[in-house]
Design a protein around this motif. Structure first.
Motif, PDB file in Angstrom:
ATOM      1  N   ALA A  34     -17.036  94.292  26.661  1.00 54.27           N
ATOM      2  CA  ALA A  34     -16.177  93.281  27.280  1.00 54.27           C
ATOM      3  C   ALA A  34     -15.054  93.939  28.071  1.00 54.27           C
ATOM      4  O   ALA A  34     -14.708  93.496  29.172  1.00 54.27           O
ATOM      5  CB  ALA A  34     -15.607  92.349  26.218  1.00 54.27           C
ATOM      6  N   PRO A  59     -20.517  91.272  30.512  1.00 52.12           N
ATOM      7  CA  PRO A  59     -20.404  89.976  29.836  1.00 52.12           C
ATOM      8  C   PRO A  59     -21.538  89.739  28.837  1.00 52.12           C
ATOM      9  O   PRO A  59     -22.640  90.267  29.002  1.00 52.12           O
ATOM     10  CB  PRO A  59     -20.497  88.978  30.992  1.00 52.12           C
ATOM     11  N   VAL A  96     -15.050  96.729  29.630  1.00 48.05           N
ATOM     12  CA  VAL A  96     -15.499  97.366  30.875  1.00 48.05           C
ATOM     13  C   VAL A  96     -16.262  96.385  31.773  1.00 48.05           C
ATOM     14  O   VAL A  96     -16.881  96.788  32.750  1.00 48.05           O
ATOM     15  CB  VAL A  96     -16.331  98.639  30.615  1.00 48.05           C
ATOM     16  N   GLY A  97     -16.228  95.111  31.433  1.00 47.15           N
ATOM     17  CA  GLY A  97     -16.784  94.085  32.310  1.00 47.15           C
ATOM     18  C   GLY A  97     -18.251  93.765  32.122  1.00 47.15           C
ATOM     19  O   GLY A  97     -18.888  93.243  33.033  1.00 47.15           O
ATOM     20  N   ALA A 144     -20.275 103.234  32.024  1.00 48.03           N
ATOM     21  CA  ALA A 144     -18.911 102.743  32.224  1.00 48.03           C
ATOM     22  C   ALA A 144     -17.889 103.531  31.411  1.00 48.03           C
ATOM     23  O   ALA A 144     -16.737 103.675  31.824  1.00 48.03           O
ATOM     24  CB  ALA A 144     -18.825 101.264  31.865  1.00 48.03           C
TER      25      ALA A 144
END
Length: 72
Positions: free
Chosen positions: A41, A46, A43-44, A61
């Motif tokens: 979450a 979803p 590091v984006g 990431a």
């Protein structure tokens, strides 16, 4: 470490194992499902479910090397 507040860029720069669990452990991080979801979450990534594709995204990431390196 607080995934929501800490800079995670390059977090896993020392060791790359054969998977996310081994890589986190080799870098001194607890590989619990909750920790992996929090890191994802942060590091984006979803809706982290732990799929192979998401794990590869997470490793990249967090700065894990692309090649597997042996533990010292």
């Amino acid at each position: 470490m607080d995934p929501a507040a800490d800079d995670l860029n390059g977090l896993l720069k020392l060791f790359r194992g054969s998977g996310i669990v081994e890589t986190l452990m080799g870098n001194g991080l607890a590989p619990t499902p909750e920790n992996r979801a929090a890191l994802a979450a942060a590091v984006g990534i979803p809706d982290y479910t732990g799929s192979d594709a998401q794990d590869e995204q997470l490793l990249a990431a967090l700065g894990a090397p692309e090649e597997i390196t042996p533990l010292p």
